[in-house]
Design an enzyme around this catalytic site. Structure first.
Site, PDB file in Angstrom:
ATOM      1  CG  ASP A  81      -2.019   0.911   1.280  1.00 29.35           C
ATOM      2  OD1 ASP A  81      -2.496   1.272   0.195  1.00 29.35           O
ATOM      3  OD2 ASP A  81      -2.464   1.299   2.381  1.00 29.35           O
ATOM      4  CG  HIS A  82      -0.648   4.917   0.385  1.00 28.44           C
ATOM      5  ND1 HIS A  82      -0.993   5.942  -0.461  1.00 28.44           N
ATOM      6  CD2 HIS A  82      -1.785   4.534   1.002  1.00 28.44           C
ATOM      7  CE1 HIS A  82      -2.283   6.168  -0.362  1.00 28.44           C
ATOM      8  NE2 HIS A  82      -2.799   5.328   0.506  1.00 28.44           N
ATOM      9  CG  HIS A 174      -5.373   8.200   3.919  1.00 28.85           C
ATOM     10  ND1 HIS A 174      -5.677   6.897   3.625  1.00 28.85           N
ATOM     11  CD2 HIS A 174      -4.713   8.668   2.839  1.00 28.85           C
ATOM     12  CE1 HIS A 174      -5.208   6.592   2.426  1.00 28.85           C
ATOM     13  NE2 HIS A 174      -4.633   7.659   1.922  1.00 28.85           N
ATOM     14  N   GLY A 175      -7.728   8.439   7.731  1.00 31.98           N
ATOM     15  CA  GLY A 175      -7.867   8.749   9.160  1.00 31.98           C
ATOM     16  C   GLY A 175      -9.272   9.210   9.498  1.00 31.98           C
ATOM     17  CG  HIS A 202      -6.562   4.840  -0.911  1.00 39.63           C
ATOM     18  ND1 HIS A 202      -5.409   4.351  -0.368  1.00 39.63           N
ATOM     19  CD2 HIS A 202      -6.611   4.371  -2.182  1.00 39.63           C
ATOM     20  CE1 HIS A 202      -4.768   3.627  -1.273  1.00 39.63           C
ATOM     21  NE2 HIS A 202      -5.473   3.629  -2.388  1.00 39.63           N
ATOM     22  N   GLY A 203      -9.259   5.576   2.383  1.00 40.71           N
ATOM     23  CA  GLY A 203      -9.936   6.306   3.466  1.00 40.71           C
ATOM     24  C   GLY A 203     -11.340   5.802   3.723  1.00 40.71           C
ATOM     25  CB  SER A 205     -11.869   4.145   8.655  1.00 40.77           C
ATOM     26  OG  SER A 205     -11.060   3.022   8.565  1.00 40.77           O
ATOM     27  CG  ASN A 224      -7.401   0.969   0.322  1.00 39.00           C
ATOM     28  OD1 ASN A 224      -7.898   0.160  -0.451  1.00 39.00           O
ATOM     29  ND2 ASN A 224      -6.224   1.504   0.124  1.00 39.00           N
ATOM     30  CB  THR A 227      -8.589   4.879  10.700  1.00 37.98           C
ATOM     31  OG1 THR A 227      -7.595   5.523   9.911  1.00 37.98           O
ATOM     32  CG2 THR A 227      -8.818   5.664  11.974  1.00 37.98           C
TER      33      THR A 227
HETATM   34  P1  13P Z   1      -8.438   4.709   6.619  1.00 38.22           P
HETATM   35  O1  13P Z   1      -7.323   4.646   7.628  1.00 38.22           O
HETATM   36  O2  13P Z   1      -9.099   6.035   6.607  1.00 38.22           O
HETATM   37  O3  13P Z   1      -9.395   3.580   6.752  1.00 38.22           O
HETATM   38  O4  13P Z   1      -7.764   4.582   5.176  1.00 38.22           O
HETATM   39  C1  13P Z   1      -7.128   3.379   4.821  1.00 38.22           C
HETATM   40  C2  13P Z   1      -6.408   3.528   3.542  1.00 38.22           C
HETATM   41  O5  13P Z   1      -6.854   4.196   2.629  1.00 38.22           O
HETATM   42  C3  13P Z   1      -5.143   2.804   3.400  1.00 38.22           C
HETATM   43  O6  13P Z   1      -4.504   3.059   2.190  1.00 38.22           O
END
Ligand code: 13P
Length: 279
Positions: A81-82, A174-175, A202-203, A205, A224, A227
């Site tokens: 990832d990333h 993210h987060g 992504h992001g 959560s 994805n 968090t």
């Molecule tokens: P979150 O931490 O917001 O769930 O995002 C996860 C993510 O995109 C990992 O690449």
């Protein structure tokens, strides 16, 4: 069984469901993801981020995931990832990852395309799939519209890089979110009209279930989650410590609490991604 990204995502996009990519950083997180996916018979993506190299050496990640996936009843993608550095991509490929993400999204378009092409040139000959990001997903609590993916650029990016999956910026961060997240579904639909490869959000959560359910039929085949797994794992440990903690509390007991809570998160997301029973 260990597989690459298109093996699970092409079917997902066609079938109108998404496959969860859950982040791992130790044995308990890997075990939780495989257990949740196995119970629900869902394909799954184990995502290991470059930023967790200090927690889990890359060759150990690959050895653990590849070994545990042999006993799993579901297809498992081992995905980097990333990655900001091509060196990490090379290391992941060498270690036995089946998929990598090059994140050149901080760069202007031409530079993003150039670094992504370099990643594809490293990965393809080894049979490893590639995800890239266009537009930017930040860690600021609120999405910045000026960083959203431009649909015309997405077409050009795909044509020139040929990546297997494209992460887009349409409202997620993210987060933790500050306030209620929203998604620019109209923009997502425009991107999906001309980009036929699986799209990635992504992001994940904290994005409300109803929004995710609207995004998936618009081409989102990979979502994805990081968090929320961590938060629920930490909360379970906290609850255990405050209810039963004493001077004899053992670290391995806490790990089991965290692991079980994370299995719950994985299963909850798999249910609403619609991938249960698709393995
Ligand atoms: P979150 O931490 O917001 O769930 O995002 C996860 C993510 O995109 C990992 O690449």
């Amino acid at each position: 069984m260990i597989v690459d990204l298109p093996s699970v995502l092409v079917k997902a996009r066609r079938g109108g469901y998404a496959v969860g990519a859950f982040n791992v950083y130790n044995l308990e997180t890997v075990d939780a993801v495989l257990a949740g996916a196995g119970e629900l018979r869902s394909p799954v993506i184990i995502a290991f981020g470059e930023r967790y190299l200090k927690n889990f050496p890359i060759r150990a990640v690959a050895a653990v995931v590849r070994t545990m996936a042999q006993d799993s009843p579901v297809p498992v993608v081992l995905h980097l990832d990333h990655a900001n550095r091509l060196e990490s991509i090379e290391q992941a490929i060498g270690a036995g990852f089946t998929s990598v993400m090059i994140d050149g999204s901080k760069n202007p378009l031409e530079e993003n395309i150039a670094v992504t092409k370099e990643a594809v040139a490293l990965a393809r000959p080894k049979g490893v799939s590639v995800e890239a990001e266009l537009g930017r997903i930040t860690r600021t609590g609120v999405a910045a519209e000026d960083l959203f993916t431009d649909p015309a650029e997405a077409v050009e990016f795909m044509k020139r890089t040929g990546v297997d999956a494209l992460a887009v910026s349409v409202g997620t961060v993210h987060g933790l979110y500050k306030g209620k997240p929203t998604l620019d579904l109209e923009r997502l639909a425009r991107i999906a009209m001309d980009v036929h490869a699986p799209l990635v959000l992504h992001g994940g959560s904290g994005v409300p279930e109803d929004l995710i359910r609207k995004a998936i039929p618009l081409g989102v085949a990979k979502l994805n989650i990081n968090t929320e797994m961590s938060i629920e794992g930490v909360n379970a440990v906290r609850a255990f410590l405050s209810a039963k903690g004493n001077e004899n509390t053992r670290l391995e007991e806490l790990m089991v609490e965290a692991r079980n809570a994370m299995v719950g998160v994985v299963k909850r997301y798999i249910e609403f991604f619609g991938s249960a029973g698709k393995a």
